[in-house]
Motif scaffolding. Sequence first.
Motif, PDB file in Angstrom:
ATOM      1  N   SER A 107       0.817  -1.172   0.047  1.00  0.00           N
ATOM      2  CA  SER A 107       0.031   0.210   0.097  1.00  0.00           C
ATOM      3  C   SER A 107       0.960   1.138  -0.097  1.00  0.00           C
ATOM      4  O   SER A 107       2.058   1.245   0.195  1.00  0.00           O
ATOM      5  N   VAL A 108       0.241   2.255  -0.227  1.00  0.00           N
ATOM      6  CA  VAL A 108       1.079   3.578  -0.204  1.00  0.00           C
ATOM      7  C   VAL A 108       1.617   4.125   1.230  1.00  0.00           C
ATOM      8  O   VAL A 108       2.603   4.310   1.324  1.00  0.00           O
ATOM      9  N   GLU A 109       0.686   3.836   2.030  1.00  0.00           N
ATOM     10  CA  GLU A 109       1.141   3.853   3.541  1.00  0.00           C
ATOM     11  C   GLU A 109       2.291   3.001   4.005  1.00  0.00           C
ATOM     12  O   GLU A 109       3.287   3.383   4.534  1.00  0.00           O
ATOM     13  N   ALA A 110       2.079   1.696   3.639  1.00  0.00           N
ATOM     14  CA  ALA A 110       3.290   0.936   3.824  1.00  0.00           C
ATOM     15  C   ALA A 110       4.563   1.232   3.406  1.00  0.00           C
ATOM     16  O   ALA A 110       5.721   1.092   3.812  1.00  0.00           O
ATOM     17  N   ALA A 111       4.576   1.915   1.818  1.00  0.00           N
ATOM     18  CA  ALA A 111       5.613   1.937   1.105  1.00  0.00           C
ATOM     19  C   ALA A 111       6.429   3.403   1.787  1.00  0.00           C
ATOM     20  O   ALA A 111       7.508   3.520   1.733  1.00  0.00           O
ATOM     21  N   LEU A 112       5.549   4.363   2.202  1.00  0.00           N
ATOM     22  CA  LEU A 112       6.013   5.562   2.758  1.00  0.00           C
ATOM     23  C   LEU A 112       7.108   5.365   4.068  1.00  0.00           C
ATOM     24  O   LEU A 112       7.789   5.853   4.445  1.00  0.00           O
ATOM     25  N   ILE A 113       6.135   4.357   4.882  1.00  0.00           N
ATOM     26  CA  ILE A 113       6.589   4.096   6.183  1.00  0.00           C
ATOM     27  C   ILE A 113       8.140   3.253   5.668  1.00  0.00           C
ATOM     28  O   ILE A 113       8.950   3.707   6.635  1.00  0.00           O
ATOM     29  N   ALA A 114       8.193   2.310   5.050  1.00  0.00           N
ATOM     30  CA  ALA A 114       9.579   1.447   4.776  1.00  0.00           C
ATOM     31  C   ALA A 114      10.351   2.530   4.232  1.00  0.00           C
ATOM     32  O   ALA A 114      11.588   2.459   4.497  1.00  0.00           O
ATOM     33  N   PHE A 115      10.197   3.422   3.219  1.00  0.00           N
ATOM     34  CA  PHE A 115      10.887   4.416   2.637  1.00  0.00           C
ATOM     35  C   PHE A 115      11.403   5.534   3.643  1.00  0.00           C
ATOM     36  O   PHE A 115      12.717   5.676   3.658  1.00  0.00           O
ATOM     37  N   VAL A 116      10.795   5.830   4.650  1.00  0.00           N
ATOM     38  CA  VAL A 116      11.096   6.946   5.683  1.00  0.00           C
ATOM     39  C   VAL A 116      12.122   6.084   6.757  1.00  0.00           C
ATOM     40  O   VAL A 116      13.327   6.553   7.019  1.00  0.00           O
ATOM     41  N   ALA A 117      11.930   4.750   6.895  1.00  0.00           N
ATOM     42  CA  ALA A 117      12.788   3.936   7.937  1.00  0.00           C
ATOM     43  C   ALA A 117      14.150   3.886   7.163  1.00  0.00           C
ATOM     44  O   ALA A 117      15.530   3.985   7.653  1.00  0.00           O
ATOM     45  N   ALA A 118      14.270   3.619   5.843  1.00  0.00           N
ATOM     46  CA  ALA A 118      15.374   3.174   4.963  1.00  0.00           C
ATOM     47  C   ALA A 118      16.196   4.472   4.618  1.00  0.00           C
ATOM     48  O   ALA A 118      17.402   4.509   4.847  1.00  0.00           O
ATOM     49  N   ALA A 119      15.558   5.337   4.360  1.00  0.00           N
ATOM     50  CA  ALA A 119      16.045   6.742   4.053  1.00  0.00           C
ATOM     51  C   ALA A 119      16.734   7.529   5.180  1.00  0.00           C
ATOM     52  O   ALA A 119      17.580   8.135   4.997  1.00  0.00           O
ATOM     53  N   THR A 120      16.063   7.294   6.192  1.00  0.00           N
ATOM     54  CA  THR A 120      16.687   7.851   7.387  1.00  0.00           C
ATOM     55  C   THR A 120      18.039   7.010   7.907  1.00  0.00           C
ATOM     56  O   THR A 120      18.876   8.114   8.255  1.00  0.00           O
ATOM     57  N   LEU A 121      18.247   5.974   7.463  1.00  0.00           N
ATOM     58  CA  LEU A 121      19.549   5.323   7.920  1.00  0.00           C
ATOM     59  C   LEU A 121      20.580   5.687   6.696  1.00  0.00           C
ATOM     60  O   LEU A 121      21.631   6.107   7.078  1.00  0.00           O
ATOM     61  N   VAL A 122      20.021   5.821   5.523  1.00  0.00           N
ATOM     62  CA  VAL A 122      20.743   6.367   4.436  1.00  0.00           C
ATOM     63  C   VAL A 122      21.151   7.826   4.840  1.00  0.00           C
ATOM     64  O   VAL A 122      22.234   8.050   4.539  1.00  0.00           O
ATOM     65  N   THR A 123      20.405   8.640   5.255  1.00  0.00           N
ATOM     66  CA  THR A 123      20.767   9.933   5.612  1.00  0.00           C
ATOM     67  C   THR A 123      21.650  10.305   6.364  1.00  0.00           C
ATOM     68  O   THR A 123      22.621  10.954   6.428  1.00  0.00           O
ATOM     69  N   ILE A 124      21.626   9.582   7.694  1.00  0.00           N
ATOM     70  CA  ILE A 124      22.581   9.692   8.747  1.00  0.00           C
ATOM     71  C   ILE A 124      23.817   8.865   8.558  1.00  0.00           C
ATOM     72  O   ILE A 124      24.920   9.353   9.304  1.00  0.00           O
ATOM     73  N   ALA A 125      24.075   8.006   7.631  1.00  0.00           N
ATOM     74  CA  ALA A 125      25.194   7.402   7.175  1.00  0.00           C
ATOM     75  C   ALA A 125      26.395   8.407   6.879  1.00  0.00           C
ATOM     76  O   ALA A 125      26.022   9.176   6.012  1.00  0.00           O
ATOM     77  N   PRO A 126      27.609   8.423   7.350  1.00  0.00           N
ATOM     78  CA  PRO A 126      28.572   9.568   7.031  1.00  0.00           C
ATOM     79  C   PRO A 126      28.967   9.357   5.490  1.00  0.00           C
ATOM     80  O   PRO A 126      29.220   8.288   5.129  1.00  0.00           O
TER      81      PRO A 126
END
Length: 205
Positions: A2-21
């Motif tokens: 679903s759209v909601e599940a996709a957004l939640i999964a993306f936020v979780a993955a993108a957060t880790l990618v964002t804070i990676a040095p």
Amino acid sequence: MSVEAALIAFVAAATLVTIAPGLDTALVLRTAAVEGPRDAGLAALGIICGCLAWGASVALGLGMLLAASQLAYDALKWAGCAYLLWLGVKLLWKPRSQLEFAGSGRAAGNWWARGFLNNLLNPKAGVFYVSFLPQFVPAHVAAGPFMLLLAVVHGLLCVLWYALLISATTPLKRWLQRQAVVRWIDRATGAVFVGFGVRLALDRR
């Protein structure tokens, strides 16, 4: 998915990618430590604009391509899978021991432009968006607009992260210079990349 599940999964993955040095994090931290919070904020804004430029170009180009061609979808899928697995295994096998902060003296110039070019001229950013964004597009939604939305979400995550970096420059800089921290972040990010690479390989459109 679903759209909601996709957004939640993306936020979780993108957060880790964002804070990676990486280069962008190093630029913001170095600018905050040497030039001050105002210039660091301008550099961060430039980096975010670069992310949005990459995201928009990928969303518009890939959106039309993926909607028109199953062959293009399959080619992108396997290229993205190979890239994510290669990047993930590399981070797991040989994580970095420290984050480099190039340069120590003050420098004049347009810090927004420096941040923008630092991101826009980094081909890895484009390859990352090409590989990463399509995995979070549900089958029943238009690919282009949804990937553009994901790019905006990533931009907002970057705003929060860079604001935290700038407001806590000294402790975060010291924290990110610890070998154990950098290795842990690299390995965690590598595991995420491998996981998404496998998921992409098993995906059926």
